[in-house]
Design a protein around this motif. Structure first.
Motif: not given
Ligand code: ADP
Ligand code: MG
Length: 317
Positions: A152-160, A271-272, A285-287
């Protein structure tokens, strides 16, 4: 004493029914005779632990509900009802309670949910706010922590890191960092995005203890590991500005708590699709990495070298 999560697994997991999902997820889940499952989550805010005595009551009220919403939407659920437990020192002024309720009201409006009950008590200790939130999700579609797949790819929303850096700014008397301080005071979990990724994401958790810790929770629950790439981690312009002059604060991006974003895993190649969904919902959202066989979370720098992570994230014991 054992750590927070060891204490839970030793003493409380044996008491849990199947709805508790082993007490390793962000929420419990149970079925009803309708087409929806109910998810239930609980988070407490304690004075001097989760907020500062001098923080505005309105901000505390908003945040108390928003942090629960964060768990709910990370499960792909829609917020529904909540219950409010309050333990307040008996010298708490009515002004404080008025402002606190106004903050709750603001969060109710933002996240579309209503109060359904609670309990109020006077104590001699610090203020304690305990919220139990119920959400609804189509039957069988809660996005669990335990279903990440190798590859799986790991994604996160927003900024950290914004909130943790915001708290640093408050403690170090830098009120000009208003964007970061706002992130600490007013979490903005990606409310519509959580529901939009149902059926696409394999696993998900909210980022409340710090990215590494919360990806760690997914990995442990799923029996997998993960590799994350430091230069893929989303960092806001405000955070960059501070990190440029204070590079020693960089670890707050991956271990600082209070982000209240969603981290999730999904089969590669989406991703797209996620970018398109995020754009439509005014989120980001960022991979950031991939799920691996084995265990543990590895953070790599741009040269592929392992970044030593000294603190895994926030734990209470
Ligand atoms: P989150 O950060 O997503 O709110 P926590 O890390 O607080 O989750 O808790 C992890 C899991 O342990 C959750 O399933 C939660 O319900 C459970 N848990 C935490 N504390 C207790 C407790 N005192 N009694 C029973 N379950 C608990
Ligand atoms: Mg959570």
């Amino acid at each position: 004493m054992a750590g927070e999560f060891d204490l839970i697994s030793t003493y409380f997991s044996p008491l849990a029914g199947p709805e508790g999902l082993g007490l390793i997820d962000d929420a419990a889940c149970f079925s009803t005779s309708s087409s929806e499952d109910i998810i239930v989550t609980k988070d407490m805010l304690v004075e001097d632990v989760h907020f500062r005595g001098q923080d505005l009551a309105k901000m505390i009220g908003y945040k108390a509900l928003a942090v629960n919403i964060s768990d709910c939407i990370a499960k792909g659920a829609k917020p529904y009802l909540y219950w409010l437990g309050l333990a307040l020192p008996n010298n708490t002024g009515e002004d404080w309670i008025r402002e606190f309720s106004a903050g709750l009201n603001g969060a109710q409006a933002t996240f579309d949910c209503k109060l359904a009950g609670g309990d109020t008590t006077a104590i001699t200790g610090p203020k304690v706010i305990s919220i139990t939130l119920m959400g609804k999700v189509p039957k069988g579609q809660m996005i669990k922590r335990s279903s990440a797949m190798v590859g799986d790819d790991v994604y996160v929303t927003g900024t950290l890191g914004d909130a943790a850096l915001g708290l640093w700014c408050l403690k170090n008397d830098r009120p000009q960092a208003s964007g970061l301080i706002a992130a600490y005071q007013k979490p903005s979990p990606p409310v519509a995005f959580g529901q939009a990724i149902r059926g696409l994401a394999n696993s998900s958790a909210d980022v409340s203890d710090g990215l590494i810790a919360d990806v760690g929770h997914i990995a442990k629950a799923s029996g997998v590991g993960a590799v994350l790439h430091q230069n893929y981690l989303p960092v806001s312009a405000d955070a960059y500005q501070l990190l440029e002059t204070h590079p020693s604060l960089w670890p707050k991006v991956w271990t600082g708590g209070d982000d209240y974003q969603t981290v999730f895993t999904a089969p590669s190649g989406l991703q797209n699709e996620f970018s398109r969904l995020a754009e439509g919902l005014e989120t980001r959202v960022s991979l950031i990495g991939e799920v691996t066989a084995g265990q543990g979370i590895q953070l790599l720098d741009q040269d592929g070298q392992t970044v030593q992570v000294t603190s895994g994230g926030y734990a209470h014991f």
